[in-house]
Scaffold this active site. Structure first.
Site, short mmCIF file in Angstrom:
data_model
loop_
_atom_site.label_atom_id
_atom_site.label_comp_id
_atom_site.label_asym_id
_atom_site.label_seq_id
_atom_site.Cartn_x
_atom_site.Cartn_y
_atom_site.Cartn_z
N HIS A 207 -4.85 9.88 -1.93
CA HIS A 207 -5.11 11.15 -1.24
C HIS A 207 -4.86 12.26 -2.26
CE1 HIS A 207 -5.42 9.33 2.73
NE2 HIS A 207 -4.30 8.68 2.52
N ASN B 113 0.84 -1.21 0.00
CA ASN B 113 0.00 0.00 0.00
C ASN B 113 0.87 1.26 0.00
OD1 ASN B 113 -2.77 1.08 0.38
ND2 ASN B 113 -2.04 1.79 2.37
N ASP C 74 -9.43 10.29 -0.58
CA ASP C 74 -10.05 11.58 -0.24
C ASP C 74 -9.59 12.58 -1.29
OD1 ASP C 74 -7.41 12.13 0.78
OD2 ASP C 74 -8.09 11.90 2.85
O1 G3I Z 1 -3.91 8.83 20.30
C1 G3I Z 1 -3.43 10.15 20.53
C2 G3I Z 1 -4.20 10.80 21.62
O2 G3I Z 1 -4.00 10.11 22.81
C3 G3I Z 1 -3.76 12.27 21.74
O3 G3I Z 1 -4.56 12.91 22.67
C4 G3I Z 1 -3.85 12.97 20.40
C5 G3I Z 1 -3.33 14.39 20.46
O4 G3I Z 1 -2.95 14.85 19.19
O5 G3I Z 1 -3.10 12.26 19.44
C6 G3I Z 1 -3.58 10.95 19.25
O6 G3I Z 1 -2.87 10.26 18.24
C7 G3I Z 1 -3.07 10.75 16.93
C8 G3I Z 1 -3.76 9.66 16.10
O7 G3I Z 1 -3.83 10.06 14.75
C9 G3I Z 1 -5.18 9.40 16.59
O8 G3I Z 1 -5.97 10.55 16.46
C10 G3I Z 1 -1.71 11.03 16.34
O9 G3I Z 1 -1.13 12.13 17.00
C11 G3I Z 1 -1.81 11.33 14.86
O10 G3I Z 1 -0.50 11.41 14.33
C12 G3I Z 1 -2.56 10.23 14.18
O11 G3I Z 1 -2.69 10.58 12.79
C13 G3I Z 1 -2.99 9.51 11.93
C14 G3I Z 1 -1.88 9.39 10.91
O12 G3I Z 1 -2.21 8.36 9.97
C15 G3I Z 1 -0.56 9.04 11.57
O13 G3I Z 1 0.42 8.70 10.64
C16 G3I Z 1 -4.31 9.82 11.23
O14 G3I Z 1 -5.37 9.77 12.20
C17 G3I Z 1 -4.57 8.79 10.13
O15 G3I Z 1 -5.67 9.21 9.36
C18 G3I Z 1 -3.36 8.71 9.22
O16 G3I Z 1 -3.62 7.72 8.25
C19 G3I Z 1 -2.60 7.56 7.27
C20 G3I Z 1 -2.56 6.08 6.91
O17 G3I Z 1 -2.39 5.30 8.07
C21 G3I Z 1 -1.44 5.80 5.90
N1 G3I Z 1 -1.57 6.65 4.74
C22 G3I Z 1 -1.68 8.08 5.01
C23 G3I Z 1 -2.83 8.36 5.98
C24 G3I Z 1 -3.02 9.84 6.21
O18 G3I Z 1 -1.89 10.42 6.81
#
Ligand code: G3I
Length: 304
Positions: free
Chosen positions: A205, A168, A236
């Site tokens: 994306h 992926n 998206d």
């Molecule tokens: O879990 C913590 C929480 O405890 C805290 O309070 C909060 C404060 O910012 O952060 C939370 O963790 C975050 C997590 O999402 C859950 O919301 C992380 O900081 C944040 O980095 C994380 O982002 C995710 C990202 O991947 C990380 O790489 C996004 O939700 C998610 O949509 C995104 O998905 C990725 C795919 O896995 C791979 N392809 C790209 C895609 C978009 O970036």
């Protein structure tokens, strides 16, 4: 058909969404999830840091709730993701060499064994190629040796022979981009040498820096011609209104034109659920109302 999942099913495809477990208590979110989608991907809950917070101590509780919900609504599950440079737990970030390689393989084996028979497709390896050229991304995993990706796929096949094993990535949509060619050449090589790989996920994306390309269908078809399924895994699209709706419809038409494009997943339900801090990239507005983009997707599948 009057829903995305049902309309896609009539064309032999699934239509899925990324799900964030802590949103299931939001009734607007849950109602749309239950009604519209027949595949789900955990947005974060099946990543390495979530499932193996301490080495060899697995926490499946939260992710198992997603499987339960998926079963309740008759949706299949995409597993995301087993080996990735990002969202590694701290203990893994500081590892290298043989110890890291073995930890990667143990993670794959333990997680796939736990979910055996419950996951339709696994993103075995995520985002292993560099942006801007056709080479590998530097990471602690890459530094364990160039064969780490095939090692991951072989380990995955042994753990759950029935699961579809996917590579992926993002920015692999435009056929003329070097990154696309790099991934294509890896898949071609894997097929030639019998390394087990069943599918390639195109995150898709789309935004101003990486727009929906006119040759998207060509890309999907060329990969499919290597003998793998292709899936649109994290769709998206930046923008709004008719322009955005037209692009969403075109993505669906491209998938339908490629026999081995067997499903589409959008990366969230409402615009307010998106990982993007701003913008309106999804199919439902913040209140849960279907947007023009929703209607374009539904009608591209032949629904209304
Ligand atoms: O879990 C913590 C929480 O405890 C805290 O309070 C909060 C404060 O910012 O952060 C939370 O963790 C975050 C997590 O999402 C859950 O919301 C992380 O900081 C944040 O980095 C994380 O982002 C995710 C990202 O991947 C990380 O790489 C996004 O939700 C998610 O949509 C995104 O998905 C990725 C795919 O896995 C791979 N392809 C790209 C895609 C978009 O970036």
């Amino acid at each position: 058909a009057t829903t995305l999942g049902a309309a896609a099913a009539e064309k032999g495809r699934y239509f899925g969404t990324a799900v964030s477990l802590n949103r299931l208590s939001d009734s607007t979110y849950s109602t749309i999830l239950n009604r519209e989608f027949n595949s789900v991907t955990a947005e974060n809950e099946m990543k390495i840091d979530a499932l193996e917070p301490q080495q060899n101590q697995f926490n499946f509780t939260t992710a198992d709730r997603l499987i339960t919900r998926a079963n309740e609504i008759g949706a299949k599950v995409r597993g995301h993701t087993l080996a990735w440079h990002s969202q590694q737990p701290g203990w893994m970030q500081s590892m290298s060499g043989t110890a890291l390689r073995n930890a990667m393989k143990n993670h794959i084996t333990q997680v796939m064994t736990h979910y055996k028979g419950k996951i339709d497709s696994w993103d075995v390896v995520n985002e292993a190629f560099d942006d801007g050229n056709g080479g590998r991304r530097d990471s602690n995993l890459q530094r364990t040796g160039n064969d780490w990706i095939e090692d991951a796929f072989k380990t995955a096949r042994a753990a759950d022979p029935a699961a579809k094993l996917c590579y992926n990535d993002y920015n692999t949509d435009n056929w003329s981009w070097a990154k696309t060619q790099g991934v294509y050449n890896m898949v071609k090589d894997f097929k030639a040498r019998g390394v087990p790989i069943d599918c390639v996920g195109f995150q898709s994306h789309f935004n101003s820096g990486s727009p929906y390309p006119g040759n998207y269908r060509t890309t999907l078809q060329n990969f499919a011609d290597l003998g793998v399924d292709v899936q649109i895994t994290e769709l998206d699209i930046e923008g709004s209104g008719t322009t955005q709706a037209t692009t969403y419809g075109n993505v669906v038409k491209d998938c339908l034109a490629v026999t081995r494009c067997n499903g589409i997943t959008v990366w969230g339900i409402r615009d307010t659920d998106s990982w993007r801090a701003s913008g309106t990239p999804l199919l439902f507005d913040g209140s849960g109302n279907p947007k023009a983009a929703y209607n374009a997707v539904l009608s591209a599948f032949g629904g209304s």
